[in-house]
Design an enzyme around this catalytic site. Structure first.
Site, PDB file in Angstrom:
ATOM      1  N   LYS A 174       0.842  -1.205   0.000  1.00  0.00           N
ATOM      2  CA  LYS A 174       0.000   0.000   0.000  1.00  0.00           C
ATOM      3  C   LYS A 174       0.874   1.250   0.000  1.00  0.00           C
ATOM      4  CE  LYS A 174      -0.291   0.103   5.008  1.00  0.00           C
ATOM      5  NZ  LYS A 174      -1.028  -0.379   6.171  1.00  0.00           N
ATOM      6  N   TYR A 179      17.525  30.919   2.016  1.00  0.00           N
ATOM      7  CA  TYR A 179      16.520  31.920   2.375  1.00  0.00           C
ATOM      8  C   TYR A 179      16.730  32.341   3.826  1.00  0.00           C
ATOM      9  CZ  TYR A 179      13.800  30.406  -1.709  1.00  0.00           C
ATOM     10  OH  TYR A 179      13.375  30.108  -2.967  1.00  0.00           O
TER      11      TYR A 179
HETATM   12  C1  LIG Z   1      -0.250  -1.540   6.767  1.00  0.00           C
HETATM   13  C2  LIG Z   1      -0.900  -2.805   7.107  1.00  0.00           C
HETATM   14  C3  LIG Z   1      -0.138  -3.977   7.305  1.00  0.00           C
HETATM   15  C4  LIG Z   1       1.365  -3.981   7.321  1.00  0.00           C
HETATM   16  O1  LIG Z   1       1.829  -3.400   8.508  1.00  0.00           O
HETATM   17  P1  LIG Z   1       3.384  -3.349   8.892  1.00  0.00           P
HETATM   18  O2  LIG Z   1       3.397  -2.914  10.295  1.00  0.00           O
HETATM   19  O3  LIG Z   1       4.024  -2.360   7.977  1.00  0.00           O
HETATM   20  O4  LIG Z   1       3.928  -4.713   8.675  1.00  0.00           O
HETATM   21  C5  LIG Z   1      -0.820  -5.154   7.521  1.00  0.00           C
HETATM   22  N1  LIG Z   1      -2.175  -5.190   7.554  1.00  0.00           N
HETATM   23  C6  LIG Z   1      -2.941  -4.089   7.394  1.00  0.00           C
HETATM   24  C7  LIG Z   1      -4.414  -4.198   7.470  1.00  0.00           C
HETATM   25  C8  LIG Z   1      -2.327  -2.864   7.168  1.00  0.00           C
HETATM   26  O5  LIG Z   1      -3.088  -1.759   7.017  1.00  0.00           O
END
Ligand SMILES: *Cc1c(COP(=O)(O)O)cnc(C)c1O
Length: 380
Positions: free
Chosen positions: A35, A263
């Site tokens: 994701k 800046y």
């Molecule tokens: C982001 C997510 C993961 C992965 O989590 P990590 O801590 O990065 O391993 C697993 N399951 C769901 C539902 C997530 O949203």
């Protein structure tokens, strides 16, 4: 020649997969979480690498990411880790995607779309074990809703899962126990035993796999070589950062003692200095807060970051032998004996690893390389 280049180290990714398999058991299937543009690493390239190295299931944030993977030719199962809107239901069905379910409205959208296309919608039933984000509570009314899914006719429940809210290993273990009980009741309601998955990076790193027999795991951070958030859970040995970030010196300028740089005189030279300008800035995801405290690597030497603007940054290369235009500037990665990882950025800026990684501009090119390619200090 790119202004700023993201490199993905395939060998590091393989090593992290080996670490994950050691923690989960070698035969446990992995749903690789890609994701948010694969935590900033680049959705397509990262997913291709994961699949090449034996990850046969991916998870994304939304239907757009899933469709991009399908358009790139990835045929593996893809689960969407969010509710499906009425608009997205059709793409889920036609894209052979798997939806997460935590409410009946989404279930009905999916059921209707599946009926229209003469197929079935694959779903994963989510159970809330304390995060209070998505998922049915494992109460009598929650279970009754889950049971009603079987009567919709066009849904195939492929999985039952929960996302743990983290905390200390004891809390995680409690949540896993709650999930274990809920899983049995959901199976009784559904009349079969779907794939069960709960462990993401923190719980894997905390070695909690024995607290619940998982038939699949769902790591993100560990795949990328990023330590889990939890302070009470040490990073597993052998984790290697997958991402490095390099640019090149665009211009050198001599700055006499007392001159200002940037800046509002962001920096003032306390001695005659040689400053290198680098075409990368906070518009690319390099935190502004690194000015005055961060460092880059040039010709295997450390170069303090003195200013970060939107598309440019200035580093101090005074005394670095032979420093010149075209030299590789490593912002994240290794050169010689030095290395800078995203954890260093997080410690310096107070941000979170994955927050910084997802901030790396998605438009930057991603190149798959072995670590050695990103290490050379000579200009091309
Ligand atoms: C982001 C997510 C993961 C992965 O989590 P990590 O801590 O990065 O391993 C697993 N399951 C769901 C539902 C997530 O949203």
């Amino acid at each position: 020649m790119e202004r700023l280049q993201v490199h993905l180290d395939e060998a590091a990714l393989r090593a992290n997969l080996a670490t994950v398999r050691r923690l989960a058991g070698p035969t446990t299937p992995i749903m690789g979480v890609v994701k948010a543009n694969a935590y900033g690493h680049g959705l397509i390239k990262t997913s291709e690498l994961l699949v090449r190295h034996g990850v046969h299931h991916l998870a994304v944030a939304d239907v757009e990411e899933a469709c991009r993977l399908r358009d790139a030719g990835l045929a593996v199962p893809i689960t969407i880790l969010a509710p499906t809107s009425a608009d997205a239901a059709r793409a889920v069905v036609t894209g052979r995607l798997q939806a997460s379910l935590s409410d009946l409205a989404s279930a009905r959208h999916l059921n209707r779309a599946a009926a229209r296309y003469g197929s079935r919608a694959q779903v994963h039933v989510e159970i809330d074990t304390g995060l209070s984000r998505y998922g049915w509570s494992p109460t009598a009314s929650g279970l009754a809703e889950i049971e009603s899914l079987t009567r919709l006719g066009r849904l195939a429940v492929a999985g039952v899962f929960t996302h743990l809210s983290g905390g200390c290993p004891e809390e995680l273990a409690d949540q896993l126990r709650l999930f274990g009980n809920a899983y049995e009741r959901v199976c009784a309601a559904l009349g079969h035993r779907p794939v069960r998955h709960a462990l993401a990076s923190t719980a894997l790193a905390a070695c909690l796999r024995d607290h619940a027999p998982q038939t699949m795991i769902r790591p993100g951070a560990l795949l990328y070589g990023v330590a889990p958030r939890c302070e009470s859970v040490p990073a597993p040995a052998g984790l290697r950062p997958v991402l490095s970030l390099t640019s090149r010196v665009a211009l050198l300028r001599s700055v006499p003692a007392g001159s200002a740089v940037g800046y509002e005189a962001a920096y003032r030279a306390s001695r005659d200095a040689l400053v290198a300008l680098v075409p990368a800035g906070f518009g690319d995801g390099i935190p502004r807060q690194l000015a005055g405290i961060g460092r880059a690597l040039v010709r295997t030497h450390e170069a303090p970051i003195i200013d970060v603007a939107m598309s440019h940054l200035a580093i101090d290369v005074t005394g670095i032998p032979g420093a010149g235009v075209g030299d590789i500037v490593t912002l994240i990665g290794s050169q010689g004996g030095h290395s800078i990882d995203v954890q260093e950025w997080a410690s310096l800026t107070g941000a979170v690893n994955s927050d910084l990684l997802t901030g790396i501009a998605p438009t930057l090119p991603r190149a798959v390389s072995s670590a050695a390619c990103a290490q050379g200090a000579r200009s091309a």
